[in-house]
Design an enzyme around this catalytic site. Structure first.
Site, PDB file in Angstrom:
ATOM      1  N   CYS A   4      29.439  47.009  31.353  1.00  0.00           N
ATOM      2  CA  CYS A   4      30.424  46.843  32.001  1.00  0.00           C
ATOM      3  C   CYS A   4      30.443  45.097  33.070  1.00  0.00           C
ATOM      4  CB  CYS A   4      30.033  47.627  33.755  1.00  0.00           C
ATOM      5  SG  CYS A   4      31.096  47.959  35.173  1.00  0.00           S
ATOM      6  N   CYS A   7      28.878  45.400  36.338  1.00  0.00           N
ATOM      7  CA  CYS A   7      27.309  45.499  36.463  1.00  0.00           C
ATOM      8  C   CYS A   7      27.048  44.061  36.319  1.00  0.00           C
ATOM      9  CB  CYS A   7      26.904  46.537  35.922  1.00  0.00           C
ATOM     10  SG  CYS A   7      26.979  48.127  36.203  1.00  0.00           S
ATOM     11  N   ASP A  30      38.117  37.546  43.486  1.00  0.00           N
ATOM     12  CA  ASP A  30      38.630  38.094  42.451  1.00  0.00           C
ATOM     13  C   ASP A  30      38.303  36.743  41.738  1.00  0.00           C
ATOM     14  OD1 ASP A  30      40.579  40.702  41.675  1.00  0.00           O
ATOM     15  OD2 ASP A  30      40.960  38.940  40.581  1.00  0.00           O
ATOM     16  N   HIS A  46      26.745  51.640  39.381  1.00  0.00           N
ATOM     17  CA  HIS A  46      28.087  52.416  38.661  1.00  0.00           C
ATOM     18  C   HIS A  46      28.785  53.564  38.998  1.00  0.00           C
ATOM     19  CE1 HIS A  46      30.415  50.967  34.996  1.00  0.00           C
ATOM     20  NE2 HIS A  46      31.109  52.535  35.874  1.00  0.00           N
ATOM     21  N   ASN A  87      42.397  51.274  43.631  1.00  0.00           N
ATOM     22  CA  ASN A  87      42.867  51.563  41.643  1.00  0.00           C
ATOM     23  C   ASN A  87      42.468  52.782  40.900  1.00  0.00           C
ATOM     24  OD1 ASN A  87      45.385  50.125  42.205  1.00  0.00           O
ATOM     25  ND2 ASN A  87      44.610  47.620  41.532  1.00  0.00           N
ATOM     26  N   HIS A  98      34.412  50.307  36.862  1.00  0.00           N
ATOM     27  CA  HIS A  98      33.256  50.132  38.237  1.00  0.00           C
ATOM     28  C   HIS A  98      34.507  50.108  39.371  1.00  0.00           C
ATOM     29  CE1 HIS A  98      29.227  48.073  39.214  1.00  0.00           C
ATOM     30  NE2 HIS A  98      29.976  48.929  40.647  1.00  0.00           N
ATOM     31  N   HIS A 100      35.867  49.263  42.604  1.00  0.00           N
ATOM     32  CA  HIS A 100      36.193  47.934  43.210  1.00  0.00           C
ATOM     33  C   HIS A 100      37.638  48.279  44.182  1.00  0.00           C
ATOM     34  CE1 HIS A 100      38.283  47.487  39.729  1.00  0.00           C
ATOM     35  NE2 HIS A 100      39.114  46.859  40.473  1.00  0.00           N
ATOM     36  N   HIS A 102      39.850  46.537  46.626  1.00  0.00           N
ATOM     37  CA  HIS A 102      40.926  45.047  46.706  1.00  0.00           C
ATOM     38  C   HIS A 102      40.715  44.984  47.961  1.00  0.00           C
ATOM     39  CE1 HIS A 102      41.984  44.511  42.298  1.00  0.00           C
ATOM     40  NE2 HIS A 102      41.746  45.920  42.153  1.00  0.00           N
TER      41      HIS A 102
HETATM   42  P1  5GP Z   1      41.441  46.938  39.144  1.00  0.00           P
HETATM   43  O1  5GP Z   1      42.983  45.888  38.132  1.00  0.00           O
HETATM   44  O2  5GP Z   1      40.977  47.625  37.923  1.00  0.00           O
HETATM   45  O3  5GP Z   1      41.869  47.352  39.824  1.00  0.00           O
HETATM   46  O4  5GP Z   1      41.128  44.980  39.073  1.00  0.00           O
HETATM   47  C1  5GP Z   1      39.968  44.458  38.485  1.00  0.00           C
HETATM   48  C2  5GP Z   1      40.752  43.111  38.987  1.00  0.00           C
HETATM   49  O5  5GP Z   1      38.805  42.052  38.698  1.00  0.00           O
HETATM   50  C3  5GP Z   1      41.357  42.071  39.096  1.00  0.00           C
HETATM   51  O6  5GP Z   1      42.338  41.926  40.540  1.00  0.00           O
HETATM   52  C4  5GP Z   1      40.829  41.209  38.219  1.00  0.00           C
HETATM   53  O7  5GP Z   1      41.875  39.500  37.996  1.00  0.00           O
HETATM   54  C5  5GP Z   1      38.749  40.833  38.545  1.00  0.00           C
HETATM   55  N1  5GP Z   1      38.314  40.621  37.364  1.00  0.00           N
HETATM   56  C6  5GP Z   1      38.730  40.857  36.211  1.00  0.00           C
HETATM   57  N2  5GP Z   1      37.379  40.748  35.453  1.00  0.00           N
HETATM   58  C7  5GP Z   1      37.067  39.331  36.741  1.00  0.00           C
HETATM   59  C8  5GP Z   1      35.121  39.221  36.399  1.00  0.00           C
HETATM   60  O8  5GP Z   1      34.639  38.422  35.156  1.00  0.00           O
HETATM   61  N3  5GP Z   1      34.924  38.305  37.463  1.00  0.00           N
HETATM   62  C9  5GP Z   1      36.066  38.351  38.554  1.00  0.00           C
HETATM   63  N4  5GP Z   1      35.095  37.857  39.824  1.00  0.00           N
HETATM   64  N5  5GP Z   1      36.653  38.908  38.887  1.00  0.00           N
HETATM   65  C10 5GP Z   1      37.238  39.652  37.826  1.00  0.00           C
HETATM   66 ZN    ZN Z   2      29.212  48.747  36.216  1.00  0.00          ZN
END
Ligand code: 5GP
Ligand code: ZN
Length: 113
Positions: A4, A7, A30, A46, A87, A98, A100, A102
């Site tokens: 992950c 993680c 992000d 997690h 989401n 995992h 999160h 926003h």
């Molecule tokens: P989701 O669509 O799952 O709600 O959002 C995932 C978010 O994680 C996206 O906005 C994406 O830009 C961000 N993201 C994905 N990989 C990474 C990473 O390695 N580092 C950071 N800081 N953000 C990430």
């Molecule tokens: Zn995780």
């Protein structure tokens, strides 16, 4: 979870710009911001998404909204305003499994989510 990415950010294996941290939560910018300020808040533990919230400790469940609001204040968004979103699943286009949150702000946001 070993595979992950979030993680790995918690563990420092993948670098991230951390803006706020406690024993239970981490907030970091992000990598692909959708607003002038776009920060993700994740629990250290997690869990895949909000649907697994019950697996978090009572302390973490209690701290979560407080930590999110503290992070927004640290980012200077408390007066101008901000949006908080999470989401779950395919229809919401959840990409990282995992949990999160926003935090989006820094400009007048779109009327649609
Ligand atoms: P989701 O669509 O799952 O709600 O959002 C995932 C978010 O994680 C996206 O906005 C994406 O830009 C961000 N993201 C994905 N990989 C990474 C990473 O390695 N580092 C950071 N800081 N953000 C990430
Ligand atoms: Zn995780």
């Amino acid at each position: 979870m070993s595979d992950c990415i979030f993680c790995k950010i918690v563990g420092g294996e993948i670098p991230a710009e951390v803006v706020h941290r406690t024993d239970r939560f981490v907030a970091f910018r992000d990598i692909s911001p959708k607003a002038p300020i776009h920060v993700l808040v994740i629990p250290v533990q997690h869990v895949a998404s909000i649907t697994e919230s019950a697996a978090l400790s009572a302390e973490a469940r209690q701290e979560m909204p407080v930590f999110i609001a503290e992070t927004a204040t640290i980012l200077g968004l408390d007066n101008s305003g901000y949006r908080v979103a999470t989401n779950h699943g395919d229809d919401a286009r959840q990409a990282v499994h995992h949990m999160h949150w926003h935090i989006l702000g820094g400009d007048l946001l779109s009327e649609s989510m």
